[in-house]
Write an enzyme that holds these catalytic residues in place. Structure first.
Site, PDB file in Angstrom:
ATOM      1  CD  GLU A 175      -3.682  -7.300   2.920  1.00 15.97           C
ATOM      2  OE1 GLU A 175      -4.675  -6.571   3.768  1.00 15.97           O
ATOM      3  OE2 GLU A 175      -2.186  -6.415   3.308  1.00 15.97           O
ATOM      4  CD  GLU A 185      -2.493  -1.246   1.794  1.00 19.47           C
ATOM      5  OE1 GLU A 185      -4.386  -1.474   1.804  1.00 19.47           O
ATOM      6  OE2 GLU A 185      -2.360  -1.104   3.591  1.00 19.47           O
TER       7      GLU A 185
END
Length: 946
Positions: free
Chosen positions: A482, A406
């Site tokens: 994820e 991220e």
């Protein structure tokens, strides 16, 4: 020494040694952890003292343990944010309010310590530090979860060596370390002094490939050395190549060979696994076979020590993972303690090793000034990636490098990928944040919904934003780095994800977020334990219990979510029908010769027979059909269960440990299961058992309140989720404050009929409910009909009955699914059987209290006191139940487990159904087939006092 300018530079450090592999050497070393002198200041402006001065008196300083976090020892406080930086976004500057810790440690060298070179190694310091030895400044470093080594040769002396370290909580590096975790500071990993002999081995790079039944070994060394492996009869110079038969390394068969690399002055020992990783025809392969990641994301966490990991805790994680069929770990979002990777090599786990990088805090400001695309940060990015790869390049378990997490997009990420591809072309490169995937080897996403995963599996996903990259992305494997956010009660939908992973060859599997709840162990003044989360330490800015999103609780107790995950990803799938048992081996490499198969037969939950099922070894990916063994005749509902257990002890579990199971219905119940015998006559119930308003007040001699219609549950974290949350709509509709109005009641020849209208204030939406009570002998039968009125544009939380029972009915027995909790989209780990528990044992202690403890497909339920007397309940059809010593409202209002104070009563829910769980706390909501829509329901339940 550290100056203010050091705290506003993008540079990663100065004075450090060149990054190298972590090696087990016969050269002397000294652990200098333990008690250090410590002084803490709330800012970095306090003058540094006690660093250059050889004779500085630190006796007035405090003491602190190293490794450790100073916030967990009373200096400052933990703080949790998920995305937002807890300081102004003003790169590269650190705030003036910058807590700083000063450490000093004195030590002597023993007489055997050799003359010559030495290195001081720090395995983890958060977030920036400068180090001195005997008054000489050695250098400074950032990269909190990365190794930093300093040449200390010129500074050492035989006696009273003083290492001094000045650590800043915030630094420019903090902009690169926004990794959804507690902000905790200090020297939190090992500090070691390493002797470095002249002519020693500073670094080696092991190349151990496997193909066509042979291993290919080459060990590159920074100096000329001899490579030996007695087991493989290898004795050759470094840089040479050996080819010969070996047993390959896989996560299922983690075969390691001991290899030594020697010079006249030093020998290092390596544990080498032979395996080849490649992307072949769009599939992720190891040793020529496609593999499927059944993985978890793992932050390092201990409820008392934070990110300080000891050997027992790391081994506990590995054992729990293996026991629950997990085969892969993504080291989110930084390299772990190096010893963890040794355990992965030894016990067998695929590892996606992630760099210590995340800049998520730039997302709320539109990614403005994001370091990923800022040339000033290029050196820091490459430094972090270099240190990650060089430390851990010799681990067989590491099958993929990840650039970080991220951090948006930008040239610095591409530069890291290019460096890795050149330095280590033997492993693919991963990064999720750039969906065009131009410089990586897998297409990675997080929290893609089931329908999107299906589209990606079919190569039908949305094209890349840059048209020229679309062909590349469709040619590489897809990975859910994820998914299935394991926050609170859930995740739901795991089985549906796994079906997609197994259906499409392109999909390489996924990693559940995440392994452990990061709760900080705390106690109330009267000694009751609970686990703290964001906001519990006075943080102005925090993200609450979003830190508690793991498959194990903070104390490493497996959650129901982990039990469900184990069943979903089980390595052997066992199914039965009327004539045979099918055993399918879902492993990637190993056959089933390490397993034995046991069968058992139960009639209405009671054991009838058992035996060993003879199953010849089944090769990976294959299935066999085995005849059902001879079974005794039964009359009631009968289930056959087959278990796959370890035939012999493994390093991570004893012989007989269950890895997989399957069950099948052999004989259906001839009639609805009920523990009492019914009589044919039906009559009205005893009027004295009802109050004037028509509510039931006793069953036999047992005082009760209710039952009455109930549709509220204490919202789960997924109900409160960030993706189309249900809780706001439920509360706005008043589902937590429904009222009951009697429409009419009527006693007839056969029954008592009560009609009510259940609705909330300020709305004309309602549920028209008809209760029909009758008696059959000792049985009290309730037939319930519910008809919705008005517009119901949202799912119901639950639909069923709620009643209050005496507090002493603590012993619970049921025939249905168990032993653990289950919900309509998280149920396959619960098997049909007859189970017993206390009321306390039926509760699931989620860090943030919420709906829990539901048992599904219950044929009958019995609650009894110590004297054996109580109540029996049966359903037509089966029902779900939960029973607690607090109400749903108590559960709803609690913020920690210690807020749940038992009342002097039991509160029983008997449900027709509940809405599914989903994973909307961070991901998709409840799948359509698991949504509880408001519609007409019919349900019957029978009560008997016994």
């Amino acid at each position: 020494m550290t100056t203010p300018s050091t705290l506003s530079t993008c540079a990663p450090g100065a004075g450090r040694q060149v990054s190298r592999a972590r090696l087990r050497s016969d050269a002397p070393s000294l652990d200098i952890g333990g008690q250090w002198r410590f002084r803490w200041s709330p800012t970095a402006s306090t003058p540094a003292t006690g660093f250059e001065a050889m004779d500085f008196d630190d006796s007035a300083w405090d003491e602190i343990v190293v490794p450790g976090h100073w916030q967990l020892h009373g200096y400052g406080a933990p703080a949790y944010t998920n995305v937002n930086y807890p300081f102004p976004v003003d790169p590269p500057h650190a705030p003036d309010e910058n807590p700083t810790g000063e450490y000093r440690r004195a030590f002597d060298l023993d007489d055997a310590w050799p003359a010559g070179g030495a290195v001081l190694r720090f395995d983890g310091v958060d977030s920036a530090f400068t180090v001195w030895c005997n008054g000489i400044e050695l250098g400074w470093s950032t990269g909190s979860r990365l190794t930093a080594e300093f040449d200390v040769s010129a500074a050492l002396r035989p006696e009273r060596n003083v290492v001094a370290v000045r650590v800043h909580q915030w630094s420019p590096a903090s902009y690169l370390e926004d990794q959804d975790m507690w902000w905790l500071s200090g020297i939190f990993r090992d500090v070691t002094l390493l002797a470095r002999p002249d002519g020693g081995i500073d670094d080696v790079f092991v190349h151990a490939d496997f193909g066509d039944g042979a291993g290919r070994l080459r060990v590159d060394s920074a100096v000329a050395a001899t490579v030996r492996c007695a087991e493989l009869a290898i004795d050759m110079p470094s840089g040479s190549e050996h080819v010969g038969p070996v047993q390959p390394w896989t996560a299922e068969t983690p075969r390691l060979y001991e290899v030594t690399v020697s010079t006249p002055t030093e020998t290092v020992t390596l544990r080498v696994g032979f395996r080849t990783v490649a992307i072949v025809d769009g599939r992720f392969t190891v040793n020529g076979r496609p593999i499927l990641f059944r993985g978890v994301n793992r932050h390092e966490w201990h409820p008392d020590h934070g990110r300080v990991m000891d050997a027992d805790t790391m081994l506990a994680d590995i054992r729990l993972m293996k026991q629950h069929n997990v085969n892969a770990v993504r080291t989110s979002h930084y390299p772990p303690h190096p010893d963890f990777l040794d355990l992965c090599d030894e016990h067998g786990l695929w590892v996606v090793l992630e760099n210590d990088l995340e800049t998520h805090g730039f997302f709320p400001v539109g990614w403005r000034h994001n370091p990923s695309n800022d040339p000033r940060w290029r050196e820091a990015y490459l430094d972090r990636m270099t240190r990650t790869v060089e430390r851990d390049k010799n681990h067989a378990s590491v099958v993929m490098w990840s650039l970080g997490n991220e951090s948006g997009v930008g040239a610095n990420l591409a530069a890291m990928a290019a460096w890795v591809h050149e330095r280590d072309p033997s492993r693919p490169v991963h990064y999720e944040g750039d969906w065009d995937s131009g410089y990586v080897d897998v297409y990675s996403r997080m929290y893609a919904a089931h329908d999107e995963v299906d589209a990606i599996g079919r190569l039908a996903e949305t094209p890349t934003s840059e048209a020229g990259l679309d062909g590349h992305r469709r040619s590489i494997p897809f990975l859910q780095c994820e998914y299935a956010h394991a926050m609170g009660n859930g995740p739901g939908g795991l089985a549906e994800y796994q079906e997609l992973f197994e259906r499409y060859p392109r999909i390489a599997g996924g990693f559940v977020w995440e392994w452990i709840d990061h709760g900080v162990r705390q106690h109330t003044p009267d000694g009751r334990e609970f686990f703290a989360y964001g906001g519990d330490f006075g943080e102005v800015l925090h993200d609450g219990n979003f830190i508690a999103d793991g498959l194990v609780f903070p104390d490493r107790t497996p959650s129901p979510g982990l039990v469900e995950f184990k069943k979903v990803i089980e390595p052997v799938r066992i199914t039965t029908n009327n004539s045979e048992i099918v055993v399918r081996n879902n492993r990637d490499f190993a056959d089933t010769s390490d397993l034995s198969f046991e069968w058992s037969l139960a009639e209405e939950g009671s054991h009838r027979a058992a035996g060993i099922l003879e199953v010849a070894p089944v090769s990976a990916g294959e299935a066999v059909h085995v005849a059902i063994p001879a079974l005794p005749a039964t009359l009631g509902e009968t289930w056959l269960t087959v278990r796959a257990v370890l035939a012999q002890e493994a390093a991570w579990a004893p012989a007989g440990f269950e890895l997989a199971w399957g069950e099948g219905l052999v004989r259906a119940a001839a009639q609805p299961v009920s523990s009492p015998q019914r009589v044919s006559s039906r009559r009205p119930p005893d009027r004295s058992a009802f109050a004037a308003d028509g509510s039931l007040v006793r069953i036999g001699d047992l005082a009760v309140v209710g039952p009455r219609l109930d549709i509220w549950r204490a919202p789960t974290d997924n109900d409160r989720g960030m993706v189309k949350p249900l809780e706001p709509a439920w509360r706005a509709a008043g589902l937590d404050r429904m009222t009951h109005r009697t429409v009419d009641s009527n006693w007839t020849e056969h029954e008592f009929v009560l009609r009510t209208r259940v609705a909330a204030a300020a709305t004309d939406r309602a549920l028209l409910t008809t209760y029909r009570w009758s008696a059959d002998g000792a049985d009290l039968r309730l037939s319930l009909k519910v008809v919705p009125e008005g517009e119901w544009t949202f799912p119901l939380p639950r639909l069923g009955l709620f009643m209050r029972l005496p507090a002493d009915l603590d012993q619970v027995e049921w025939f249905g699914r168990g032993p653990g909790e289950a919900y309509r989209d998280s149920r396959i780990a619960a098997r049909i059987g007859r189970f017993e528990a206390t009321v306390a044992q039926l509760q699931t202690p989620y860090v943030f209290p919420q709906e829990n403890g539901n048992r599904l497909d219950v044929r009958w339920l019995r609650l009894a006191g110590a004297d054996g007397h109580g109540i029996c309940i049966s359903g037509e059809p089966s029902f779900a139940f939960s029973v607690r010593r607090w109400t749903s409202a108590d559960l709803d209002s609690a913020r920690h487990t210690c807020d749940l104070v038992p009342r002097d009563a039991l509160y029983l829910n008997i449900d027709v159904a509940q809405n599914g769980l989903g994973t909307a706390s961070c991901g998709p909501g409840v799948l359509p087939e698991h949504v509880l829509h408001a519609r007409e329901f019919d349900f019957a339940v029978t009560f008997t006092a016994r």
